[in-house]
Design an enzyme around this catalytic site. Structure first.
Site, PDB file in Angstrom:
ATOM      1  N   LYS A  87      11.012  12.110   2.669  1.00 58.21           N
ATOM      2  CA  LYS A  87      10.805  11.946   1.222  1.00 58.21           C
ATOM      3  C   LYS A  87      10.205  10.573   0.923  1.00 58.21           C
ATOM      4  O   LYS A  87      10.298   9.653   1.742  1.00 58.21           O
ATOM      5  CB  LYS A  87      12.141  12.106   0.494  1.00 58.21           C
TER       6      LYS A  87
ATOM      7  N   TYR B  48       2.543 -21.210  -7.323  1.00 54.45           N
ATOM      8  CA  TYR B  48       3.022 -21.269  -8.710  1.00 54.45           C
ATOM      9  C   TYR B  48       4.167 -22.264  -8.865  1.00 54.45           C
ATOM     10  O   TYR B  48       5.117 -22.256  -8.092  1.00 54.45           O
ATOM     11  CB  TYR B  48       3.484 -19.898  -9.182  1.00 54.45           C
TER      12      TYR B  48
END
Ligand SMILES: *Cc1c(COP(=O)(O)O)cnc(C)c1O
Length: 322
Positions: free
Chosen positions: A30, A234
């Site tokens: 899945k 950042y």
């Protein structure tokens, strides 16, 4: 762009190990085969000799139905589908609406997520007979199979009762006996009886102890620079007073790596500072960087589980079998 390598040898090692416990395997593929790539993994499973798989929904079943004898859909739609696709029945209500002939009845033995209750089985039988569904399987799912001293034996005992009840019913009505399955990966090692089929997911991909990792993520270096008394990325979260080399590599959190604000330990080096959407910075000079080749190690950087990282690896990244 980065590459995901699928280690065939380790995959086959895991499948052989599972086969030694019970060779009848419904391989759970899945959610893009836990992020490994549903087509790539299906080809390899077929090559190994796997005949049955379980997927999340109809769309995934359509992708893989050509590879296998039977595809079990955990969360199906109600329409009719191909002959080698089976639908999990998760509630009486779904059974009433169902129009697909091949079904696996899911029984709630304690997970309390989905499945019909044990005292609803008679009602379910009625519907199955009336609508002439073919009951191919009966299954359940453990809530706590990896924890000792929990409900796992209660669930096991309940499932044995369910099995007896179902077999009795089948005899009475002269219908073919379904096959029974309950064992997920962590149940494989403790169950006294693994029933007709086992239903492992994460063990196949080596995301738990005792199994070998199948996925590695390798990023390409874009460039290396030297910094001194300066920060990287950042908010300049990482700062170096010393002169050091920093390499930018081409994966970021958009590719499925969990967000981090303050570095992260990789296979041979460290990522530093904040991860960017499409990039991260690592210490040292490289041509390529192994972000991870064992998810069991990489996960230690984060407050999550191996499944969670694997399954979110972007389908955009190329999968290569090695
Ligand atoms: C995901 C899933 C599995 C596989 O579980 P693992 O812990 O990965 O082995 C088995 N059965 C059901 C119903 C599942 O949803």
């Amino acid at each position: 762009m980065a590459t995901i390598y699928i280690n065939k040898e380790n995959l086959f090692y895991n499948l052989n190990k599972i086969s030694s416990i019970n060779p009848n395997i419904i391989a759970v593929i899945k959610d893009n085969a836990y992020g490994h790539g549903i087509i790539t993994i299906s080809k390899l499973l077929k090559e190994f000799g796997i005949k049955k798989v379980a997927v999340r929904n109809n769309a995934e079943a359509d992708i893989v139905k050509g590879f296998f004898e039977e595809v079990l859909v955990f969360n199906p739609l109600t329409n009719r589908n191909a002959f080698n696709i089976s639908y999990a029945i998760n509630s009486l209500n779904q059974l009433k609406k169902n129009r697909h002939p091949y079904i696996h009845l899911k029984i709630n033995t304690g997970m309390n997520r989905n499945g019909i209750e044990i005292d609803e089985i008679d009602k379910a039988f009625e519907i199955i007979l009336k609508k002439e569904f073919e009951l191919k399987g009966v299954f359940s799912h453990f809530c706590c199979s990896e924890e000792e001293g929990t409900d796992r034996f209660i669930q096991y005992e309940k499932f044995k009762e369910v099995k007896e009840k179902v077999i009795k019913f089948c005899k009475e009505h002269s219908i073919k006996k379904p096959y029974f399955h309950i064992a997920n990966s962590t149940a494989l090692s403790f169950l006294p009886d693994t029933f007709d089929y086992v239903r492992p997911g994460i063990a196949i991909y080596g995301g738990i102890e005792g199994y070998k990792p199948v996925m590695s993520l390798v990023a390409k270096a874009l460039h290396t620079r030297v910094i001194k008394n300066d920060g990287v990325g950042y908010n300049k979260k990482f700062f170096s007073k010393e002169e050091i080399k920093i390499t930018t590599v081409d994966v970021g959190y958009a590719d499925g790596i969990p967000y981090f604000k303050n570095g992260c330990i990789l296979k041979n080096t460290k990522a530093v500072g904040k991860i960017s959407m499409d990039y991260m910075a690592v210490l040292g000079e490289f041509k390529e960087v192994v972000v991870f080749d064992d998810i069991k190690e990489f996960v230690k950087n984060f407050d999550t589980i191996t499944y969670d990282i694997l399954v979110k690896m972007s389908p955009r990244i190329k999968r290569v079998i090695k």
